[in-house]
Design a protein around this motif. Structure first.
Motif, PDB file in Angstrom:
ATOM      1  N   ASP A 118       0.824  -1.214   0.000  1.00 55.10           N
ATOM      2  CA  ASP A 118       0.000   0.000   0.000  1.00 55.10           C
ATOM      3  C   ASP A 118       0.856   1.262   0.000  1.00 55.10           C
ATOM      4  OD1 ASP A 118       0.775  -0.512   2.675  1.00 55.10           O
ATOM      5  OD2 ASP A 118      -0.983   0.521   3.469  1.00 55.10           O
ATOM      6  N   GLN A 119       2.022   1.201   0.636  1.00 52.69           N
ATOM      7  CA  GLN A 119       2.926   2.348   0.626  1.00 52.69           C
ATOM      8  C   GLN A 119       3.465   2.592  -0.786  1.00 52.69           C
ATOM      9  OE1 GLN A 119       5.514   0.628   3.543  1.00 52.69           O
ATOM     10  NE2 GLN A 119       4.796   2.019   5.150  1.00 52.69           N
ATOM     11  N   GLN A 120       3.750   1.525  -1.507  1.00 54.00           N
ATOM     12  CA  GLN A 120       4.273   1.662  -2.865  1.00 54.00           C
ATOM     13  C   GLN A 120       3.183   2.134  -3.826  1.00 54.00           C
ATOM     14  OE1 GLN A 120       7.029   2.163  -2.051  1.00 54.00           O
ATOM     15  NE2 GLN A 120       8.324   0.751  -3.164  1.00 54.00           N
ATOM     16  N   VAL A 121       1.937   1.698  -3.618  1.00 50.04           N
ATOM     17  CA  VAL A 121       0.841   2.193  -4.454  1.00 50.04           C
ATOM     18  C   VAL A 121       0.722   3.709  -4.280  1.00 50.04           C
ATOM     19  CG1 VAL A 121      -1.653   2.165  -4.826  1.00 50.04           C
ATOM     20  CG2 VAL A 121      -0.413   0.009  -4.534  1.00 50.04           C
ATOM     21  N   MET A 122       0.834   4.192  -3.066  1.00 46.74           N
ATOM     22  CA  MET A 122       0.786   5.638  -2.836  1.00 46.74           C
ATOM     23  C   MET A 122       1.974   6.335  -3.490  1.00 46.74           C
ATOM     24  SD  MET A 122      -2.051   6.135  -1.523  1.00 46.74           S
ATOM     25  CE  MET A 122      -1.861   7.884  -1.344  1.00 46.74           C
ATOM     26  N   GLU A 123       3.115   5.668  -3.493  1.00 46.32           N
ATOM     27  CA  GLU A 123       4.302   6.239  -4.138  1.00 46.32           C
ATOM     28  C   GLU A 123       4.096   6.364  -5.652  1.00 46.32           C
ATOM     29  OE1 GLU A 123       7.720   8.234  -4.151  1.00 46.32           O
ATOM     30  OE2 GLU A 123       6.756   7.476  -2.331  1.00 46.32           O
ATOM     31  N   HIS A 165       1.396   7.234  -7.081  1.00 43.37           N
ATOM     32  CA  HIS A 165       0.647   8.489  -7.257  1.00 43.37           C
ATOM     33  C   HIS A 165       1.567   9.706  -7.221  1.00 43.37           C
ATOM     34  CE1 HIS A 165      -3.529   7.052  -7.068  1.00 43.37           C
ATOM     35  NE2 HIS A 165      -3.080   6.134  -6.229  1.00 43.37           N
ATOM     36  N   ARG A 166       2.647   9.613  -6.453  1.00 39.89           N
ATOM     37  CA  ARG A 166       3.564  10.747  -6.281  1.00 39.89           C
ATOM     38  C   ARG A 166       4.673  10.789  -7.328  1.00 39.89           C
ATOM     39  NH1 ARG A 166       2.484   9.360  -0.681  1.00 39.89           N
ATOM     40  NH2 ARG A 166       4.199   7.886  -0.652  1.00 39.89           N
TER      41      ARG A 166
END
Length: 86
Positions: free
Chosen positions: A53-58, A60-61
């Motif tokens: 989930d942290q990488q999915v957010m990454e 987006h960035r």
């Protein structure tokens, strides 16, 4: 363990650049790159360093990314005592 499928849409002319940038992220793999639609088919998995989930957010960035939509998610409990979460 988390396994996520993500459809990434890129800015015009940025598809290859975005593909290279997100491939460098731990647990991220680009399976399909389509320059015509400016889209990438990506999977993201938990690693020893980070959660999916942290990488999915990454994603987006990441510069050049217009959107990153979760298309698939599977969660399996950790049954390997030698494997520890990040």
């Amino acid at each position: 363990m988390n396994i996520c499928g993500v459809l990434v849409t890129c800015e015009p002319g940025k598809t290859q650049e975005v593909s290279e940038a997100i491939t460098a992220l731990p647990g991220v793999e680009v399976h399909i790159t389509n320059e015509d639609t400016r889209q990438l088919v990506v999977t993201v998995e938990d690693t020893d360093e980070t959660f999916a989930d942290q990488q999915v957010m990454e994603l987006h960035r990441t510069p050049g990314v217009v959107s990153a939509g979760l298309t698939y998610h599977q969660f399996e409990p950790n049954t390997d005592p030698d494997l520890k979460a990040a």
